[in-house]
Design a protein around this motif. Structure first.
Motif, PDB file in Angstrom:
ATOM      1  N   ARG A  69      57.987  37.993  28.205  1.00 55.11           N
ATOM      2  CA  ARG A  69      57.436  39.210  27.601  1.00 55.11           C
ATOM      3  C   ARG A  69      58.589  40.103  27.166  1.00 55.11           C
ATOM      4  O   ARG A  69      59.640  40.165  27.818  1.00 55.11           O
ATOM      5  CB  ARG A  69      56.490  39.934  28.551  1.00 55.11           C
ATOM      6  CG  ARG A  69      57.124  40.526  29.764  1.00 55.11           C
ATOM      7  CD  ARG A  69      56.083  41.264  30.621  1.00 55.11           C
ATOM      8  NE  ARG A  69      56.728  41.749  31.821  1.00 55.11           N
ATOM      9  CZ  ARG A  69      57.333  42.928  31.930  1.00 55.11           C
ATOM     10  NH1 ARG A  69      57.353  43.759  30.909  1.00 55.11           N
ATOM     11  NH2 ARG A  69      57.898  43.292  33.069  1.00 55.11           N
TER      12      ARG A  69
ATOM     13  N   ASP B 228      53.714  43.163  23.532  1.00 60.18           N
ATOM     14  CA  ASP B 228      52.589  44.046  23.790  1.00 60.18           C
ATOM     15  C   ASP B 228      52.470  45.149  22.734  1.00 60.18           C
ATOM     16  O   ASP B 228      53.465  45.758  22.347  1.00 60.18           O
ATOM     17  CB  ASP B 228      52.763  44.657  25.181  1.00 60.18           C
ATOM     18  CG  ASP B 228      51.586  45.484  25.606  1.00 60.18           C
ATOM     19  OD1 ASP B 228      50.478  44.936  25.703  1.00 60.18           O
ATOM     20  OD2 ASP B 228      51.786  46.699  25.843  1.00 60.18           O
TER      21      ASP B 228
ATOM     22  N   VAL C 229      55.194  37.077  24.585  1.00 57.12           N
ATOM     23  CA  VAL C 229      54.225  38.173  24.533  1.00 57.12           C
ATOM     24  C   VAL C 229      54.939  39.441  24.095  1.00 57.12           C
ATOM     25  O   VAL C 229      55.924  39.854  24.701  1.00 57.12           O
ATOM     26  CB  VAL C 229      53.581  38.389  25.921  1.00 57.12           C
ATOM     27  CG1 VAL C 229      52.667  39.603  25.904  1.00 57.12           C
ATOM     28  CG2 VAL C 229      52.845  37.142  26.381  1.00 57.12           C
TER      29      VAL C 229
END
Length: 113
Positions: free
Chosen positions: A103, A12, A10
């Motif tokens: 992430r 962002d 991920v």
């Protein structure tokens, strides 16, 4: 060994736009200047997001550290850039407790162009 679950990584949008490509950010401005040199732009933030995700897939882990929030992974290697150059960068990823997807925490140069 590569980043665990790299296919689920991920990156962002806020991490890219408000930090890594933000020339006004207190801590991110130097990173924004670095990435801009290679053709990365806030209005095309997905280009950097995809390059960083690919970076996590392509290169071996250089360091693993357990934190109170989950394991943190460092990956070092060349970053594929819009202008064709390939600077060496470090990406830092974390798999938060109870999650499976790494992430992006940060990315920064290992060398100056």
């Amino acid at each position: 060994m590569i980043l665990p679950n790299a296919g689920h990584a991920v990156v962002d949008e806020d991490k890219i736009i408000k930090y890594l490509l933000n020339l006004q950010h207190r801590f991110g401005a130097s990173k924004a200047r670095f990435f801009a040199q290679f053709g990365f732009r806030p209005e095309e933030w997905t280009t950097l997001a995809e390059a960083l995700s690919e970076h996590g897939h392509r290169h071996e882990l250089s360091k693993v550290k357990e934190t109170g929030f989950g394991p943190r992974y460092e990956v070092e290697g060349e970053l594929l850039c819009p202008d064709g150059r390939r600077p060496r960068v470090r990406t830092v990823w974390q798999i938060d407790k109870g999650q499976i997807a790494p992430r992006l925490i940060t990315a920064y140069p290992l060398e100056e162009p």
